[in-house]
Design a protein around this motif. Structure first.
Motif, PDB file in Angstrom:
ATOM      1  N   GLY A 154       3.695 -11.070  11.652  1.00  0.00           N
ATOM      2  CA  GLY A 154       2.689 -11.166  12.694  1.00  0.00           C
ATOM      3  C   GLY A 154       2.671  -9.967  13.622  1.00  0.00           C
ATOM      4  N   LEU A 155       3.276  -8.846  13.188  1.00  0.00           N
ATOM      5  CA  LEU A 155       3.324  -7.645  14.019  1.00  0.00           C
ATOM      6  C   LEU A 155       2.273  -6.670  13.498  1.00  0.00           C
ATOM      7  N   ARG A 156       1.128  -6.655  14.164  1.00  0.00           N
ATOM      8  CA  ARG A 156       0.004  -5.824  13.750  1.00  0.00           C
ATOM      9  C   ARG A 156       0.185  -4.375  14.189  1.00  0.00           C
ATOM     10  N   ILE A 157      -0.314  -3.455  13.366  1.00  0.00           N
ATOM     11  CA  ILE A 157      -0.295  -2.039  13.717  1.00  0.00           C
ATOM     12  C   ILE A 157      -1.676  -1.639  14.231  1.00  0.00           C
ATOM     13  N   PHE A 158      -1.744  -1.154  15.453  1.00  0.00           N
ATOM     14  CA  PHE A 158      -2.967  -0.607  16.027  1.00  0.00           C
ATOM     15  C   PHE A 158      -2.849   0.915  15.901  1.00  0.00           C
TER      16      PHE A 158
ATOM     17  N   ALA B 107      -2.899  -0.060   8.572  1.00  0.00           N
ATOM     18  CA  ALA B 107      -3.446  -0.981   9.568  1.00  0.00           C
ATOM     19  C   ALA B 107      -3.980  -2.247   8.904  1.00  0.00           C
ATOM     20  N   GLU B 108      -4.692  -2.073   7.802  1.00  0.00           N
ATOM     21  CA  GLU B 108      -5.280  -3.216   7.098  1.00  0.00           C
ATOM     22  C   GLU B 108      -4.219  -4.178   6.604  1.00  0.00           C
ATOM     23  N   ILE B 109      -3.185  -3.649   5.966  1.00  0.00           N
ATOM     24  CA  ILE B 109      -2.136  -4.496   5.396  1.00  0.00           C
ATOM     25  C   ILE B 109      -1.426  -5.295   6.479  1.00  0.00           C
ATOM     26  N   SER B 110      -1.231  -4.689   7.640  1.00  0.00           N
ATOM     27  CA  SER B 110      -0.511  -5.376   8.718  1.00  0.00           C
ATOM     28  C   SER B 110      -1.389  -6.366   9.471  1.00  0.00           C
TER      29      SER B 110
ATOM     30  N   LEU C 214       6.275  -1.269   4.100  1.00  0.00           N
ATOM     31  CA  LEU C 214       6.788  -1.622   5.430  1.00  0.00           C
ATOM     32  C   LEU C 214       5.703  -2.279   6.273  1.00  0.00           C
ATOM     33  N   ALA C 215       4.470  -1.784   6.169  1.00  0.00           N
ATOM     34  CA  ALA C 215       3.364  -2.370   6.921  1.00  0.00           C
ATOM     35  C   ALA C 215       3.126  -3.820   6.502  1.00  0.00           C
ATOM     36  N   ALA C 216       3.276  -4.089   5.205  1.00  0.00           N
ATOM     37  CA  ALA C 216       3.114  -5.457   4.708  1.00  0.00           C
ATOM     38  C   ALA C 216       4.184  -6.381   5.295  1.00  0.00           C
ATOM     39  N   LEU C 217       5.409  -5.885   5.381  1.00  0.00           N
ATOM     40  CA  LEU C 217       6.489  -6.682   5.966  1.00  0.00           C
ATOM     41  C   LEU C 217       6.219  -6.961   7.450  1.00  0.00           C
ATOM     42  N   LEU C 218       5.694  -5.968   8.141  1.00  0.00           N
ATOM     43  CA  LEU C 218       5.342  -6.179   9.550  1.00  0.00           C
ATOM     44  C   LEU C 218       4.241  -7.225   9.669  1.00  0.00           C
ATOM     45  N   GLY C 219       3.255  -7.136   8.790  1.00  0.00           N
ATOM     46  CA  GLY C 219       2.166  -8.111   8.819  1.00  0.00           C
ATOM     47  C   GLY C 219       2.652  -9.521   8.575  1.00  0.00           C
TER      48      GLY C 219
ATOM     49  N   CYS D 195       0.534  12.862   7.974  1.00  0.00           N
ATOM     50  CA  CYS D 195       1.481  11.954   7.321  1.00  0.00           C
ATOM     51  C   CYS D 195       2.159  12.664   6.159  1.00  0.00           C
ATOM     52  N   GLU D 196       3.447  12.975   6.344  1.00  0.00           N
ATOM     53  CA  GLU D 196       4.245  13.533   5.264  1.00  0.00           C
ATOM     54  C   GLU D 196       5.133  12.477   4.603  1.00  0.00           C
ATOM     55  N   ASP D 197       5.096  11.256   5.122  1.00  0.00           N
ATOM     56  CA  ASP D 197       5.885  10.163   4.548  1.00  0.00           C
ATOM     57  C   ASP D 197       5.293   9.724   3.210  1.00  0.00           C
ATOM     58  N   ASP D 198       6.084   8.966   2.457  1.00  0.00           N
ATOM     59  CA  ASP D 198       5.619   8.410   1.189  1.00  0.00           C
ATOM     60  C   ASP D 198       4.664   7.250   1.461  1.00  0.00           C
ATOM     61  N   PRO D 199       3.405   7.325   1.011  1.00  0.00           N
ATOM     62  CA  PRO D 199       2.431   6.269   1.283  1.00  0.00           C
ATOM     63  C   PRO D 199       2.877   4.892   0.795  1.00  0.00           C
ATOM     64  N   GLY D 200       3.481   4.842  -0.395  1.00  0.00           N
ATOM     65  CA  GLY D 200       3.922   3.561  -0.926  1.00  0.00           C
ATOM     66  C   GLY D 200       4.937   2.883  -0.024  1.00  0.00           C
ATOM     67  N   GLU D 201       5.871   3.657   0.489  1.00  0.00           N
ATOM     68  CA  GLU D 201       6.880   3.104   1.388  1.00  0.00           C
ATOM     69  C   GLU D 201       6.241   2.618   2.682  1.00  0.00           C
ATOM     70  N   LEU D 202       5.309   3.396   3.225  1.00  0.00           N
ATOM     71  CA  LEU D 202       4.641   2.992   4.457  1.00  0.00           C
ATOM     72  C   LEU D 202       3.865   1.695   4.274  1.00  0.00           C
TER      73      LEU D 202
END
Length: 234
Positions: A158-162, A185-188, A150-155, A140-147
């Motif tokens: 109701g769109l879970r990340i597996f 994964a947890e946030i989503s 975005l994961a929170a918005l997906l959650g 993961c070279e992306d910015d953790p905060g941004e990820l």
């Protein structure tokens, strides 16, 4: 259903990976079918250079998931991948998993940095209701905060990340990505599971169960939840 999975049993996952897999399966089985938005599933792949050695097992694992979906019910699947310096592509929605299996066989890896945030934004931009997103990657070279944002918005949608993390003990970059991926994964509201580069059977079994969840909810997971690898049956 067992035949569709057993034909892929050609390697040996470690005991710790089996434990992680079973814990993730237990959480999958607790998802309320009324809350699970079935019908569309995004499969996202990291195809940067570090994953070239494991692309073959990713193809086989994804095919196992598609076999499960075909056996249990109709699910539209979209394949998303990133590679190279600035390539991030998504297929159309396909109800025939064989089309995506063929697409997988034509894919190759190219050196570049991860573009996970772009994948999450693509998922957020979907107009259709999506039941979840599978992501397979290592670094993961992306910015953790941004990820995590975005994961929170997906959650919230109701769109879970597996999230299936190829994490080698000697790979500092994969170890650094571990807490970032776990939090995503947890946030989503999804599931994180780690697998080693030489244990594709864990990945195949887990992807098959995500496919079962997408196709038939928790009842579908129960149909394929028993481990199929010889070691896991001991």
């Amino acid at each position: 259903m067992s035949n569709a999975l057993e034909k892929y049993n050609d390697d040996k996952p470690l005991s710790n990976e089996r434990r992680l897999m079973n814990e993730a399966l237990a959480r999958l089985g607790t998802i309320d079918v009324k809350e699970t938005r079935r019908g569309r599933l995004i499969v996202a792949l990291d195809l940067t250079g570090s994953r070239e050695h494991s692309l073959k097992q990713a193809r086989i694992a994804t095919s196992a998931m598609f076999d499960t979906i075909k056996a249990l019910g109709p699910v539209a699947v979209k394949l998303v991948y990133f590679r190279g310096s600035d390539e991030c592509r998504a297929t159309q929605w396909h109800h025939n998993p064989d089309i995506l299996s063929q697409s997988m066989r034509r894919l190759s890896c190219e050196t570049g940095e991860t573009q996970i945030a772009r994948v999450l934004r693509l998922a957020l931009a979907e107009k259709e209701t999506v039941c979840g997103m599978v992501f397979v990657g290592d670094h993961c070279e992306d910015d953790p905060g941004e990820l995590h944002e975005l994961a929170a918005l997906l959650g919230q949608r109701g769109l879970r990340i597996f999230l299936f993390h190829e994490c080698a003990d000697h790979d500092e970059r994969s170890l650094k990505a571990k807490p970032v991926f776990k939090r995503m994964a947890e946030i989503s509201g999804g599931v994180y599971v780690e697998f080693k580069p030489d244990s594709g059977a864990v990945l195949r079994e887990m992807l098959a169960n995500v496919g079962a969840l997408a196709a038939a909810g928790p009842k579908g997971v129960k149909q394929v939840a028993l481990p199929k690898t010889p070691e896991a049956r001991e």
